[in-house]
Design an enzyme around this catalytic site. Structure first.
Site, PDB file in Angstrom:
ATOM      1  N   LEU A 179      71.926 -24.657 -13.435  1.00  0.00           N
ATOM      2  CA  LEU A 179      71.834 -25.937 -12.745  1.00  0.00           C
ATOM      3  C   LEU A 179      73.175 -26.654 -12.680  1.00  0.00           C
ATOM      4  CD1 LEU A 179      68.424 -27.287 -14.095  1.00  0.00           C
ATOM      5  CD2 LEU A 179      68.891 -25.726 -12.206  1.00  0.00           C
ATOM      6  N   GLY A 180      74.234 -25.993 -13.097  1.00  0.00           N
ATOM      7  CA  GLY A 180      75.562 -26.569 -13.045  1.00  0.00           C
ATOM      8  C   GLY A 180      76.207 -26.411 -11.689  1.00  0.00           C
ATOM      9  N   GLN A 181      77.501 -26.746 -11.618  1.00  0.00           N
ATOM     10  CA  GLN A 181      78.205 -26.750 -10.336  1.00  0.00           C
ATOM     11  C   GLN A 181      78.201 -25.380  -9.676  1.00  0.00           C
ATOM     12  OE1 GLN A 181      82.486 -27.068 -10.310  1.00  0.00           O
ATOM     13  NE2 GLN A 181      82.499 -28.271  -8.429  1.00  0.00           N
ATOM     14  N   ASP A 213      68.464 -22.948 -17.793  1.00  0.00           N
ATOM     15  CA  ASP A 213      69.320 -24.061 -18.187  1.00  0.00           C
ATOM     16  C   ASP A 213      68.621 -24.817 -19.306  1.00  0.00           C
ATOM     17  OD1 ASP A 213      71.358 -26.152 -18.180  1.00  0.00           O
ATOM     18  OD2 ASP A 213      71.826 -25.456 -16.161  1.00  0.00           O
ATOM     19  N   ILE A 214      69.364 -25.755 -19.911  1.00  0.00           N
ATOM     20  CA  ILE A 214      68.840 -26.453 -21.086  1.00  0.00           C
ATOM     21  C   ILE A 214      67.754 -27.458 -20.715  1.00  0.00           C
ATOM     22  CG2 ILE A 214      70.537 -28.325 -21.120  1.00  0.00           C
ATOM     23  CD1 ILE A 214      70.638 -27.796 -24.239  1.00  0.00           C
ATOM     24  N   ASP A 235      68.496 -22.928 -24.258  1.00  0.00           N
ATOM     25  CA  ASP A 235      69.695 -23.373 -24.959  1.00  0.00           C
ATOM     26  C   ASP A 235      70.447 -22.105 -25.348  1.00  0.00           C
ATOM     27  OD1 ASP A 235      71.626 -24.129 -26.806  1.00  0.00           O
ATOM     28  OD2 ASP A 235      70.302 -25.430 -27.966  1.00  0.00           O
ATOM     29  N   TYR A 247      89.019 -26.545 -24.434  1.00  0.00           N
ATOM     30  CA  TYR A 247      88.472 -25.771 -23.323  1.00  0.00           C
ATOM     31  C   TYR A 247      89.333 -24.536 -23.055  1.00  0.00           C
ATOM     32  CZ  TYR A 247      86.916 -24.841 -18.490  1.00  0.00           C
ATOM     33  OH  TYR A 247      86.433 -24.266 -17.346  1.00  0.00           O
ATOM     34  N   LYS A 264      88.421 -20.544 -23.353  1.00  0.00           N
ATOM     35  CA  LYS A 264      88.522 -19.607 -22.247  1.00  0.00           C
ATOM     36  C   LYS A 264      89.360 -18.381 -22.612  1.00  0.00           C
ATOM     37  CE  LYS A 264      85.841 -21.482 -19.276  1.00  0.00           C
ATOM     38  NZ  LYS A 264      84.536 -20.798 -18.980  1.00  0.00           N
TER      39      LYS A 264
END
Length: 318
Positions: free
Chosen positions: A10-12, A34-35, A52, A141, A145
């Protein structure tokens, strides 16, 4: 790919990638997770499960229930939010990733997870950043990565998991709202141009960053996952890019269609520092050589499409 599990659906990226993959491979063959359930278009258009990603047992149960053979792991805390909550970022970004990789190993799944220009750091060459170069990020972040790229390589070399990834630049989309990334100004500016006729940017003029329009990013994921594995030398992860610009250039392009638009600046020190540590532009030649990476949108054509899609009742002249 036949049975695909997507985390962070459900993210970008996930909200659009889920729809794209369901169109290509069939609705019932793409399981979105998704969470929480927030985007009805994704959660109601095909299989959807609450997940989760730090709960490896539940993730394995879902993968087994749907007999998936491909995992696309997108769940993560993005750059600016990760810097505000570094321990949460480590737990979500790293423990979620290791759970997904373990399940890919156990079920012999093909595996994709995105990396980012955030994996680079201030000592990395800034212009036409090479595929293979110094990577010493100064953000949580970025650390996540780099570690993620190395973990995916480890699972490929040690366990034979077919891991693949892309180092995405800033991604621009009209579908989903900004999600806490440093490059999100390049999404916000189009919304504010149409809604208010002005925008206050948190990054300074002259801050160049690599960007890509979401349709090109989605196609790159599909193309990489369909690529002949024998031709992939790098796997985790390929530099990809479509354009490099600063806020002033976006504003100039918008003014071609909305002449009264105005941009001003109120710098966010945290996000500015993050942006200053990232490259100005990437060298994507390895991705082009190994699996035929290409893009279709530049700043001008993306601006036309963004404004048209966000304001579909008033067509924008091209």
């Amino acid at each position: 790919m036949k049975k695909i599990l997507i985390t962070g659906a459900l993210g970008q990226i996930g909200s659009e990638l889920t729809a794209t993959l369901r169109h290509i491979y069939g609705t019932d063959n793409v399981v979105a997770t998704d969470i929480k359930r927030t985007v009805r278009e994704v959660s109601e258009s095909g299989p959807f499960e609450i997940l989760d990603v730090t709960d490896g047992t539940t993730m394995l149960n879902i993968a087994s229930q749907y007999q998936v053979d491909t995992i696309i792991h997108l769940a993560a805390l993005l750059s600016a939010k990760a810097e505000e909550q570094p321990l949460l970022a480590w737990n979500l970004n790293m423990n979620g990733l290791i759970n997904a990789l373990e399940i890919a190993k156990e079920r012999n799944c093909q595996f994709f997870t995105p990396s980012s220009i955030g994996a680079f750091g201030p000592a990395t060459p800034k212009d036409m950043t090479p595929q293979d170069t110094l990577m010493r990020p100064t953000t949580m972040y970025g650390v996540n990565k780099v570690a993620g790229e190395l973990l995916a390589d480890y699972y490929f070399h040690k366990y034979g998991v077919d891991t693949r990834g892309l180092r995405f630049p800033g991604l621009i989309s009209y579908v989903t709202p900004p999600g806490g990334g440093t490059t999100d100004y390049a999404v916000e500016i189009y919304h504010e141009a149409l809604n208010c006729g002005k925008y206050t940017c948190y990054l300074n003029k002259g801050t160049y960053l690599d960007m890509m329009y979401m349709p090109d990013a989605l196609q790159a994921i599909v193309d990489l996952m369909e690529a002949d594995p024998a031709k992939l030398s790098h796997r985790n992860s390929f530099n990809v890019t479509a354009m490099s610009f600063d806020p002033e250039q976006v504003a100039t392009e918008i003014k071609k269609h909305l002449p009264h638009f105005n941009i001003s600046y109120k710098i966010d020190p945290i996000r500015q520092a993050i942006a200053d540590s990232w490259p100005n532009s990437l060298d994507a030649s390895i991705a082009k050589e190994e699996w035929g990476f290409k893009t279709h949108y530049d700043l001008a054509s993306m601006t036309v499409d963004m404004l048209e899609k966000l304001n579909y009742n008033r067509p924008i002249a091209s």
